[in-house]
Motif scaffolding. Structure first.
Motif, PDB file in Angstrom:
ATOM      1  N   VAL A 525     -15.188  45.481 101.081  1.00  0.00           N
ATOM      2  CA  VAL A 525     -13.981  46.036 100.434  1.00  0.00           C
ATOM      3  C   VAL A 525     -14.319  47.247  99.561  1.00  0.00           C
ATOM      4  CG1 VAL A 525     -12.174  45.568  98.730  1.00  0.00           C
ATOM      5  CG2 VAL A 525     -12.611  43.918 100.546  1.00  0.00           C
ATOM      6  N   GLU A 526     -15.359  47.097  98.740  1.00  0.00           N
ATOM      7  CA  GLU A 526     -15.711  48.199  97.826  1.00  0.00           C
ATOM      8  C   GLU A 526     -16.002  49.481  98.597  1.00  0.00           C
ATOM      9  OE1 GLU A 526     -15.406  48.017  94.742  1.00  0.00           O
ATOM     10  OE2 GLU A 526     -15.128  45.846  94.560  1.00  0.00           O
ATOM     11  N   LYS A 527     -16.752  49.315  99.670  1.00  0.00           N
ATOM     12  CA  LYS A 527     -17.136  50.490 100.476  1.00  0.00           C
ATOM     13  C   LYS A 527     -15.897  51.143 101.075  1.00  0.00           C
ATOM     14  CE  LYS A 527     -21.573  49.764 100.164  1.00  0.00           C
ATOM     15  NZ  LYS A 527     -22.140  50.469  99.032  1.00  0.00           N
ATOM     16  N   MET A 528     -14.984  50.303 101.548  1.00  0.00           N
ATOM     17  CA  MET A 528     -13.769  50.858 102.153  1.00  0.00           C
ATOM     18  C   MET A 528     -12.905  51.553 101.103  1.00  0.00           C
ATOM     19  SD  MET A 528     -13.349  50.969 105.330  1.00  0.00           S
ATOM     20  CE  MET A 528     -11.634  51.437 105.378  1.00  0.00           C
ATOM     21  N   ILE A 529     -12.876  50.981  99.900  1.00  0.00           N
ATOM     22  CA  ILE A 529     -12.088  51.609  98.835  1.00  0.00           C
ATOM     23  C   ILE A 529     -12.641  53.011  98.574  1.00  0.00           C
ATOM     24  CG2 ILE A 529     -11.498  51.462  96.368  1.00  0.00           C
ATOM     25  CD1 ILE A 529     -10.334  48.905  97.136  1.00  0.00           C
ATOM     26  N   SER A 530     -13.964  53.143  98.595  1.00  0.00           N
ATOM     27  CA  SER A 530     -14.555  54.476  98.406  1.00  0.00           C
ATOM     28  C   SER A 530     -14.109  55.406  99.521  1.00  0.00           C
ATOM     29  CB  SER A 530     -16.077  54.414  98.425  1.00  0.00           C
ATOM     30  OG  SER A 530     -16.513  53.547  97.455  1.00  0.00           O
ATOM     31  N   ASN A 531     -14.105  54.891 100.763  1.00  0.00           N
ATOM     32  CA  ASN A 531     -13.670  55.727 101.894  1.00  0.00           C
ATOM     33  C   ASN A 531     -12.207  56.151 101.724  1.00  0.00           C
ATOM     34  OD1 ASN A 531     -15.705  53.802 104.099  1.00  0.00           O
ATOM     35  ND2 ASN A 531     -16.057  55.902 103.453  1.00  0.00           N
ATOM     36  N   ILE A 532     -11.404  55.207 101.257  1.00  0.00           N
ATOM     37  CA  ILE A 532      -9.981  55.542 101.070  1.00  0.00           C
ATOM     38  C   ILE A 532      -9.845  56.634  99.995  1.00  0.00           C
ATOM     39  CG2 ILE A 532      -7.727  54.653 100.303  1.00  0.00           C
ATOM     40  CD1 ILE A 532      -8.468  51.968 101.653  1.00  0.00           C
ATOM     41  N   ARG A 533     -10.605  56.462  98.920  1.00  0.00           N
ATOM     42  CA  ARG A 533     -10.549  57.492  97.866  1.00  0.00           C
ATOM     43  C   ARG A 533     -10.963  58.856  98.417  1.00  0.00           C
ATOM     44  NH1 ARG A 533      -9.650  54.896  93.061  1.00  0.00           N
ATOM     45  NH2 ARG A 533     -10.748  52.940  92.703  1.00  0.00           N
ATOM     46  N   GLU A 534     -11.989  58.851  99.257  1.00  0.00           N
ATOM     47  CA  GLU A 534     -12.488  60.128  99.815  1.00  0.00           C
ATOM     48  C   GLU A 534     -11.398  60.840 100.630  1.00  0.00           C
ATOM     49  OE1 GLU A 534     -17.008  58.391 100.244  1.00  0.00           O
ATOM     50  OE2 GLU A 534     -15.870  58.840 102.073  1.00  0.00           O
ATOM     51  N   VAL A 535     -10.690  60.075 101.479  1.00  0.00           N
ATOM     52  CA  VAL A 535      -9.663  60.747 102.297  1.00  0.00           C
ATOM     53  C   VAL A 535      -8.435  61.085 101.459  1.00  0.00           C
ATOM     54  CG1 VAL A 535     -10.432  59.897 104.547  1.00  0.00           C
ATOM     55  CG2 VAL A 535      -8.751  58.553 103.278  1.00  0.00           C
ATOM     56  N   LYS A 536      -8.124  60.220 100.488  1.00  0.00           N
ATOM     57  CA  LYS A 536      -6.983  60.516  99.597  1.00  0.00           C
ATOM     58  C   LYS A 536      -7.250  61.812  98.830  1.00  0.00           C
ATOM     59  CE  LYS A 536      -3.817  58.618  98.332  1.00  0.00           C
ATOM     60  NZ  LYS A 536      -2.504  58.967  98.867  1.00  0.00           N
ATOM     61  N   ALA A 537      -8.507  61.982  98.392  1.00  0.00           N
ATOM     62  CA  ALA A 537      -8.852  63.180  97.624  1.00  0.00           C
ATOM     63  C   ALA A 537      -8.614  64.444  98.443  1.00  0.00           C
ATOM     64  CB  ALA A 537     -10.298  63.099  97.174  1.00  0.00           C
ATOM     65  N   ARG A 538      -8.566  64.295  99.761  1.00  0.00           N
ATOM     66  CA  ARG A 538      -8.352  65.455 100.632  1.00  0.00           C
ATOM     67  C   ARG A 538      -6.931  65.509 101.172  1.00  0.00           C
ATOM     68  NH1 ARG A 538     -13.304  63.846  99.873  1.00  0.00           N
ATOM     69  NH2 ARG A 538     -14.833  65.520  99.689  1.00  0.00           N
TER      70      ARG A 538
END
Ligand code: M6R
Length: 607
Positions: A525-538
């Motif tokens: 979950v934590e790793k995916m949350i980071s991925n979500i943040r990365e795409v949201k930031a873009r």
């Protein structure tokens, strides 16, 4: 690919052929046609387009007769147009043919027949067959068909009408499915059972290179040397209603709604006194100890089920697993031997690449276990062991309920192997069995909650490109979600492993790009949350699929579709349903033909 049907009896052939073709339209739908023996002449009506167009044409000028053959096409040789539609008729007007498959040596045969004076009017490989049978016909149609198929290379299911035979017709098959329906004073041929189920439940399943001569009262089967073959009658135990829409707007929706039932049907009968009993699979603990490697081979959705299979078999049974698309596997000279087990997965049991991969595996000495939905299909018959998925007939081109049952079967296999090998203890074994038994109830909850997905689709159906990202089992799931979306909504889409995105593809994420993220694996979950943040930031808009108790995802994703709190290990069987629903609603909003997407056919029986 392509559906063929044939009738002989005392009724009017045209409506029976059209009715049968309707049930086979999922196999191909770019053109259709019928040939009927009408007052001593073969009358052909055919046209480009869906079956309704053929129906209109037949209604204007209906051929009258009670013996005929019909075809619905998925084009391989020659564009979909009136001339390339089947049936094809020989220059003499004596022989008419419908065909499913590919004649590989058709150019060579065409050259020969042209030199013999035969005129070709289409771009198809099938027309060669009509002329070839005509060339070999000297008064005995069965002999002419036998001589012809012995010269043909490739795959075929054929229906053959001969003007000189007012009370008989012939059929034959190799590497393309064909069944014979045995009626009372009437007989049928068809590519698949639903086409004849209204008239009979008794069928013969033809083997490769078998030839059939049908009259209204008799069906004779021969091998390709002309010797009589005794066939066993196969009794179909499902009814017409299971192949009908039953009030649903689309087969796809009906089939998704059947998921709880079919998963139950696939799992529950195999649990006896708390133990998994896999029908007639004769793989012992001793056999398992000697297995060097497992290969899972399949195409499309079945391949994606195989990707989940790799994760779970390796995790539980600790046997190395390779998973491969069948069309690649069969040509890459795979390193398999009699120490390996090959698991073949196929809904139809007729996918040609998968069937050939099976044969390649057997040739190299491997044992083949298949997970198949269609009883008596080629893959089922040629495998050493078969585990049927009880999904019932799947008509929509996009596979849904079959995938859930394929996963169910793989979980049963993984658990059974792991327990027999002593790699999991009794408590864990029993716990996962109980979780599997609860899956149908969890899918019911997901289906009941589908409004949120419909609403999201109504707001985003104009998306030009959609990314699916996930980790671990969610990555396997993402592949299936992406395929489903592409095939029915025509929206470009890609599936990526969450961690892989930043190695290139993240460059494509911009303001408003839609990203779908299954987040069902607790440890990731934590790793995916980071991925979500990365795409949201873009600038991405994120739709997440997560368990009810996962509150973290709600904080980062734009919309969250929840699934019940199932164990992460079995989550894919439940979490795929929202992805299927997403594809369905996106396609519906775009006005696409959900059940019959462009360029596709349900069963891919050509290479
Ligand atoms: O009948 P099979 O399971 O062997 O078919 C394999 C694929 O052709 C099939 O899953 C295809 O990818 C579906 N259209 C996917 O929805």
């Amino acid at each position: 690919m392509c559906g063929i049907v044939g009738y002989i009896g005392s009724r009017d052939a045209a409506p029976i052929l059209l009715n049968g073709l309707k049930k086979l339209e999922y196999r191909g739908y770019d053109s259709a046609g019928v040939a009927i023996l009408d007052n001593g002449n073969i009358k052909v009506v055919k046209c480009k387009g869906r079956l309704e167009k053929l129906e209109e044409k037949v209604n204007c000028d209906a051929p009258v007769g009670n013996i005929g053959i019909g075809h619905t096409r998925w084009a391989t040789h020659g564009e979909p147009n009136d001339l390339n539609s089947h049936p094809h008729i020989s220059s003499s007007g004596k022989i008419a043919v419908v065909h499913n498959g590919i004649i590989e040596n058709y150019l060579e045969l065409k050259e020969f027949l042209a030199a013999e004076g035969y005129e070709f009017v289409s771009d198809t490989d099938t027309e060669v067959v009509a002329h070839l049978i005509d060339y070999h016909y000297h008064g005995d149609i069965v002999q002419a068909v036998i001589t012809s198929i012995n010269e043909i290379e490739g795959s075929y299911a054929l229906g053959v009408l001969c003007r000189d035979y007012p009370d008989k017709f012939v059929a034959a098959r190799k590497d393309s499915p064909l069944i014979v329906g045995l009626g009372n004073g009437e007989n049928f041929i068809a590519s698949d059972i639903p086409a004849i189920l209204e008239y009979t439940r008794d069928v013969y399943i033809l083997e490769d290179k078998e030839i059939v001569l049908l009259s209204d009262k008799e069906v004779k089967v021969f091998n390709n040397h002309g010797l009589a073959v005794q066939k066993k009658v196969f009794k179909v135990n499902w009814d017409v209603a299971s192949a009908e829409k039953a009030g649903y707007e689309h087969f796809m929706m009906k089939e998704m709604c059947e998921e709880p039932k079919v998963v139950r049907d696939t799992v529950n009968p195999r649990i006896k006194d708390g133990n998994i009993v896999l029908d007639n699979i004769r793989i012992t603990a001793e056999d398992l100890k000697n297995i060097r490697k497992i290969f899972i081979v399949a195409c499309g959705t079945a391949y994606h089920a195989g990707v989940v299979g790799k994760y779970i078999i390796e995790k539980l049974a600790r046997i190395p697993v390779e998973v491969d698309v069948a069309s690649e596997f069969r040509y890459r000279d795979p390193l398999i031997s009699d120490k390996d087990l090959v698991i073949i997965i196929s809904q139809s049991g007729e996918t040609i690449d998968t069937l050939f991969a099976l044969r390649e595996s057997k040739k190299k000495g491997a044992r083949v276990l298949s997970i198949v939905n269609v009883v008596g299909s080629s893959i089922a018959r040629e495998s050493d062991d078969v585990l049927y998925t009880w999904a019932g007939p799947e008509i929509a081109v996009a596979s849904t309920k079959a995938y859930n049952t394929q996963l169910s079967a793989l979980y049963l296999i993984a658990l059974d192997f792991a327990y027999k090998l002593g790699r999991i203890d009794r408590d864990y074994y029993s716990k996962v069995i109980e979780e599997l038994k609860a899956v149908p109830r969890e899918i019911e909850k997901v289906l009941a909650n589908r409004d949120i997905i419909q609403k999201f689709a109504s707001q985003h159906y104009n998306a030009k490109s959609i990314f699916f990202i996930g980790r671990g089992l969610d990555y396997a799931l993402s592949m299936e979600g992406s395929l489903k979306l592409k095939e029915i909504s025509y929206i470009h889409s890609e599936a990526y492993a969450g961690g892989e995105l930043k190695h290139g593809t993240i460059a494509l994420i911009e303001e408003g790009t839609l990203v779908v993220c299954p987040v069902t694996q607790d440890s990731l979950v934590e790793k995916m949350i980071s991925n979500i943040r990365e795409v949201k930031a873009r600038g991405a808009v994120v739709l997440a699929i997560a368990k009810e108790s996962n509150k973290q995802v709600c904080k980062v994703a734009d919309v969250v579709v929840t699934i019940p709190d199932v164990d992460s290990f079995i989550a894919p069987i439940v979490a795929v349903t929202p992805l299927q629903l997403f594809a369905y609603y996106m396609a519906l909003q775009k006005g696409c033909d959900v059940d019959k997407p462009r360029n596709l056919a349900k069963s891919v029986t050509v290479e």
